[in-house]
Motif scaffolding. Structure first.
Motif, PDB file in Angstrom:
ATOM      1  N   MET A 239      33.463  44.210  58.759  1.00 23.11           N
ATOM      2  CA  MET A 239      32.898  43.018  59.390  1.00 23.11           C
ATOM      3  C   MET A 239      31.896  43.419  60.475  1.00 23.11           C
ATOM      4  N   PHE A 240      32.246  44.441  61.236  1.00 21.86           N
ATOM      5  CA  PHE A 240      31.350  44.948  62.276  1.00 21.86           C
ATOM      6  C   PHE A 240      30.055  45.461  61.653  1.00 21.86           C
TER       7      PHE A 240
ATOM      8  N   ASN B 180      24.452  43.042  44.320  1.00 24.81           N
ATOM      9  CA  ASN B 180      24.410  42.306  45.590  1.00 24.81           C
ATOM     10  C   ASN B 180      25.698  42.421  46.394  1.00 24.81           C
ATOM     11  N   CYS B 181      26.643  43.180  45.910  1.00 25.60           N
ATOM     12  CA  CYS B 181      27.964  43.291  46.536  1.00 25.60           C
ATOM     13  C   CYS B 181      28.060  44.562  47.383  1.00 25.60           C
ATOM     14  N   PHE B 182      28.486  44.391  48.629  1.00 27.62           N
ATOM     15  CA  PHE B 182      28.805  45.554  49.454  1.00 27.62           C
ATOM     16  C   PHE B 182      30.192  46.039  49.062  1.00 27.62           C
TER      17      PHE B 182
ATOM     18  N   GLY C 101      23.025  42.187  60.480  1.00 24.49           N
ATOM     19  CA  GLY C 101      22.481  40.832  60.577  1.00 24.49           C
ATOM     20  C   GLY C 101      22.894  39.935  59.431  1.00 24.49           C
ATOM     21  N   LEU C 102      24.006  40.267  58.783  1.00 26.47           N
ATOM     22  CA  LEU C 102      24.475  39.490  57.639  1.00 26.47           C
ATOM     23  C   LEU C 102      25.604  38.555  58.041  1.00 26.47           C
ATOM     24  N   ASN C 103      25.664  37.423  57.401  1.00 19.54           N
ATOM     25  CA  ASN C 103      26.733  36.457  57.631  1.00 19.54           C
ATOM     26  C   ASN C 103      27.942  36.899  56.809  1.00 19.54           C
TER      27      ASN C 103
ATOM     28  N   GLU D  27      28.721  38.895  49.691  1.00 23.48           N
ATOM     29  CA  GLU D  27      29.686  39.361  48.694  1.00 23.48           C
ATOM     30  C   GLU D  27      30.126  40.773  49.068  1.00 23.48           C
ATOM     31  N   MET D  28      31.457  40.994  49.054  1.00 28.39           N
ATOM     32  CA  MET D  28      31.985  42.314  49.388  1.00 28.39           C
ATOM     33  C   MET D  28      33.322  42.530  48.689  1.00 28.39           C
ATOM     34  N   ARG D  29      33.676  43.809  48.595  1.00 27.57           N
ATOM     35  CA  ARG D  29      35.005  44.160  48.092  1.00 27.57           C
ATOM     36  C   ARG D  29      35.421  45.486  48.718  1.00 27.57           C
TER      37      ARG D  29
END
Length: 116
Positions: free
Chosen positions: A80-81, A45-47, A87-89, A94-96
């Protein structure tokens, strides 16, 4: 080979390394007015936003050391862009940010998870 072809070779090697770890590449060379992201991947689930670097010589430091604070900020803003475009908040996604670097040799990657 020209510089772009060399870059593509290292990006493919990085994508292969990540794929072997179960991380799927969903976009390459994402460009926007904020900057560029070499690889955008998913680790469950992590970008995962990946900066790929290589150096033929290390007279002035390693390839990983070339990811400056300014470059980190550009990648973060581009990420972030990208997330907003999807369409994600950004506060609930979740990201790294990883770096895959190569010093001298495409067969010797250095993968730094959560590099910045």
């Amino acid at each position: 080979m020209n510089k772009r072809q060399i870059g593509e070779q290292y990006e493919q090697a990085a994508a292969n390394l990540l794929a072997k770890q179960g991380i799927n590449c969903i976009a390459r060379n994402f460009n926007c007015k904020m900057g560029e992201i070499d690889l955008i991947c998913r680790d469950n689930n992590c970008f995962v936003f990946v900066e790929v670097r290589f150096r033929q010589q290390n007279n002035y430091g390693s390839a990983a050391a070339t990811v400056s604070y300014a470059k980190q900020r550009k990648v973060q803003k581009a990420a972030m862009f990208f997330l907003k475009q999807q369409g994600l908040n950004i506060h609930h996604t979740e990201m790294r940010f990883d770096v895959v670097s190569f010093d001298f040799d495409v067969s010797q990657p250095n993968w730094i998870k959560s590099a910045f």
